[in-house]
Design a protein around this motif. Structure first.
Motif, PDB file in Angstrom:
ATOM      1  N   TYR A  37       0.663  -1.084   0.085  1.00  0.00           N
ATOM      2  CA  TYR A  37      -0.090  -0.040   0.022  1.00  0.00           C
ATOM      3  C   TYR A  37       0.826   0.991   0.142  1.00  0.00           C
ATOM      4  O   TYR A  37       2.174   1.181   0.452  1.00  0.00           O
ATOM      5  CB  TYR A  37      -0.980   0.008   1.292  1.00  0.00           C
ATOM      6  CG  TYR A  37      -1.978  -1.020   1.298  1.00  0.00           C
ATOM      7  CD1 TYR A  37      -1.791  -2.278   1.457  1.00  0.00           C
ATOM      8  CD2 TYR A  37      -3.272  -0.566   0.932  1.00  0.00           C
ATOM      9  CE1 TYR A  37      -2.840  -3.345   1.664  1.00  0.00           C
ATOM     10  CE2 TYR A  37      -4.478  -1.585   0.876  1.00  0.00           C
ATOM     11  CZ  TYR A  37      -3.979  -2.817   1.351  1.00  0.00           C
ATOM     12  OH  TYR A  37      -4.970  -3.623   1.476  1.00  0.00           O
ATOM     13  N   ARG A  38       0.406   2.490  -0.389  1.00  0.00           N
ATOM     14  CA  ARG A  38       0.983   3.813  -0.340  1.00  0.00           C
ATOM     15  C   ARG A  38      -0.038   4.796   0.269  1.00  0.00           C
ATOM     16  O   ARG A  38      -1.149   4.644  -0.155  1.00  0.00           O
ATOM     17  CB  ARG A  38       1.568   4.075  -1.506  1.00  0.00           C
ATOM     18  CG  ARG A  38       0.720   4.247  -2.664  1.00  0.00           C
ATOM     19  CD  ARG A  38       1.698   4.520  -4.053  1.00  0.00           C
ATOM     20  NE  ARG A  38       0.489   4.962  -5.093  1.00  0.00           N
ATOM     21  CZ  ARG A  38       1.141   4.957  -6.344  1.00  0.00           C
ATOM     22  NH1 ARG A  38       2.204   5.191  -6.671  1.00  0.00           N
ATOM     23  NH2 ARG A  38       0.420   5.498  -7.218  1.00  0.00           N
ATOM     24  N   GLN A  39       0.491   5.768   0.880  1.00  0.00           N
ATOM     25  CA  GLN A  39      -0.313   6.900   1.563  1.00  0.00           C
ATOM     26  C   GLN A  39       0.481   8.156   1.316  1.00  0.00           C
ATOM     27  O   GLN A  39       1.693   8.170   1.746  1.00  0.00           O
ATOM     28  CB  GLN A  39      -0.557   6.591   2.724  1.00  0.00           C
ATOM     29  CG  GLN A  39      -1.779   7.952   3.275  1.00  0.00           C
ATOM     30  CD  GLN A  39      -2.277   7.491   4.565  1.00  0.00           C
ATOM     31  OE1 GLN A  39      -1.650   6.460   5.351  1.00  0.00           O
ATOM     32  NE2 GLN A  39      -3.528   7.917   4.807  1.00  0.00           N
ATOM     33  N   ALA A  40      -0.067   8.755   0.259  1.00  0.00           N
ATOM     34  CA  ALA A  40       0.612  10.067  -0.033  1.00  0.00           C
ATOM     35  C   ALA A  40      -0.043  11.321   1.026  1.00  0.00           C
ATOM     36  O   ALA A  40      -1.022  10.985   1.399  1.00  0.00           O
ATOM     37  CB  ALA A  40       0.405  10.736  -1.567  1.00  0.00           C
ATOM     38  N   PRO A  41       0.625  12.229   1.535  1.00  0.00           N
ATOM     39  CA  PRO A  41       0.071  13.205   2.150  1.00  0.00           C
ATOM     40  C   PRO A  41      -1.214  13.849   1.660  1.00  0.00           C
ATOM     41  O   PRO A  41      -1.611  14.158   0.418  1.00  0.00           O
ATOM     42  CB  PRO A  41       1.264  14.484   2.131  1.00  0.00           C
ATOM     43  CG  PRO A  41       2.464  13.720   1.684  1.00  0.00           C
ATOM     44  CD  PRO A  41       2.098  12.677   0.824  1.00  0.00           C
ATOM     45  N   GLY A  42      -2.148  13.918   2.531  1.00  0.00           N
ATOM     46  CA  GLY A  42      -3.642  14.298   2.357  1.00  0.00           C
ATOM     47  C   GLY A  42      -4.326  13.400   1.544  1.00  0.00           C
ATOM     48  O   GLY A  42      -5.325  13.738   1.234  1.00  0.00           O
ATOM     49  N   LYS A  43      -3.838  12.229   1.395  1.00  0.00           N
ATOM     50  CA  LYS A  43      -4.608  11.200   0.590  1.00  0.00           C
ATOM     51  C   LYS A  43      -4.977   9.971   1.243  1.00  0.00           C
ATOM     52  O   LYS A  43      -4.068   9.654   2.382  1.00  0.00           O
ATOM     53  CB  LYS A  43      -3.928  10.691  -0.825  1.00  0.00           C
ATOM     54  CG  LYS A  43      -3.902  11.953  -1.771  1.00  0.00           C
ATOM     55  CD  LYS A  43      -3.018  11.605  -2.930  1.00  0.00           C
ATOM     56  CE  LYS A  43      -3.005  12.800  -3.894  1.00  0.00           C
ATOM     57  NZ  LYS A  43      -2.530  12.300  -5.323  1.00  0.00           N
ATOM     58  N   GLU A  88       4.379  11.706  -8.861  1.00  0.00           N
ATOM     59  CA  GLU A  88       3.055  11.092  -8.157  1.00  0.00           C
ATOM     60  C   GLU A  88       3.117   9.695  -7.396  1.00  0.00           C
ATOM     61  O   GLU A  88       2.230   9.298  -6.824  1.00  0.00           O
ATOM     62  CB  GLU A  88       2.036  10.927  -9.395  1.00  0.00           C
ATOM     63  CG  GLU A  88       2.356   9.825 -10.298  1.00  0.00           C
ATOM     64  CD  GLU A  88       3.349  10.161 -11.563  1.00  0.00           C
ATOM     65  OE1 GLU A  88       3.985  11.257 -11.401  1.00  0.00           O
ATOM     66  OE2 GLU A  88       3.502   9.180 -12.216  1.00  0.00           O
ATOM     67  N   ASP A  89       4.297   9.279  -7.498  1.00  0.00           N
ATOM     68  CA  ASP A  89       4.667   8.016  -6.623  1.00  0.00           C
ATOM     69  C   ASP A  89       5.069   8.199  -5.328  1.00  0.00           C
ATOM     70  O   ASP A  89       5.235   7.444  -4.490  1.00  0.00           O
ATOM     71  CB  ASP A  89       5.419   6.919  -7.156  1.00  0.00           C
ATOM     72  CG  ASP A  89       5.017   6.743  -8.694  1.00  0.00           C
ATOM     73  OD1 ASP A  89       5.816   6.698  -9.484  1.00  0.00           O
ATOM     74  OD2 ASP A  89       3.821   6.170  -8.663  1.00  0.00           O
ATOM     75  N   THR A  90       5.456   9.507  -4.844  1.00  0.00           N
ATOM     76  CA  THR A  90       6.087  10.117  -3.771  1.00  0.00           C
ATOM     77  C   THR A  90       4.742   9.663  -2.573  1.00  0.00           C
ATOM     78  O   THR A  90       3.614  10.000  -2.784  1.00  0.00           O
ATOM     79  CB  THR A  90       6.108  11.499  -3.789  1.00  0.00           C
ATOM     80  OG1 THR A  90       7.328  11.766  -4.504  1.00  0.00           O
ATOM     81  CG2 THR A  90       6.558  12.006  -2.088  1.00  0.00           C
ATOM     82  N   ALA A  91       5.113   9.031  -1.518  1.00  0.00           N
ATOM     83  CA  ALA A  91       4.362   8.430  -0.473  1.00  0.00           C
ATOM     84  C   ALA A  91       5.035   7.722   0.346  1.00  0.00           C
ATOM     85  O   ALA A  91       6.133   7.291   0.160  1.00  0.00           O
ATOM     86  CB  ALA A  91       3.122   7.596  -1.072  1.00  0.00           C
TER      87      ALA A  91
END
Length: 121
Positions: A37-43, A88-91
């Motif tokens: 899984y991934r989680q970006a800031p605010g998402k 966009e992959d930053t997370a």
């Protein structure tokens, strides 16, 4: 208790690659599917990829053709090969044990601490 430890994150330029690893404290991947899984800031946290004990793989639409999930059950380790990275992959990337609910993969409650991936443009 199952412990999951992710590693391999870092800072990379757009177009670069990284390999993430997820080491489990038990042979849990031998009996369970696992997911990245991934989680970006605010998402919200999103499923990136999942792999079953039989080796069936599913990748999220946003990473198809760029990311590859794999596992080595003998080493209790799962991997996420990430190519052609973009900002966009930053997370923060997490691995987890997952179950198929019949319509989607769902985490069952085991999480690692996560590893930060930052892609610069």
């Amino acid at each position: 208790q199952v412990q999951l430890v992710e590693s391999g994150g870092g800072l990379v330029q757009a177009g670069g690659s990284l390999i993430l690893s997820c080491a489990a404290s038990t042979m849990i991947f031998s009996d369970n599917a696992m997911g990245w899984y991934r989680q970006a800031p605010g998402k919200q946290r999103e499923l990136v990829a999942a792999i079953t004990t039989g080796g069936t793989i599913q990748h999220g639409n946003s990473v198809k053709g760029r990311f590859t999930i794999s596992s080595e059950n003998a080493k209790n380790t799962a991997y996420l090969q990430m190519n052609s990275l973009g900002p966009e992959d930053t997370a923060v990337y997490y691995c987890s044990v997952v179950n198929w609910s019949g319509s989607a993969w769902a985490p069952v409650g085991y999480w690692g601490q996560g590893t930060q991936v930052t892609v610069s443009s």
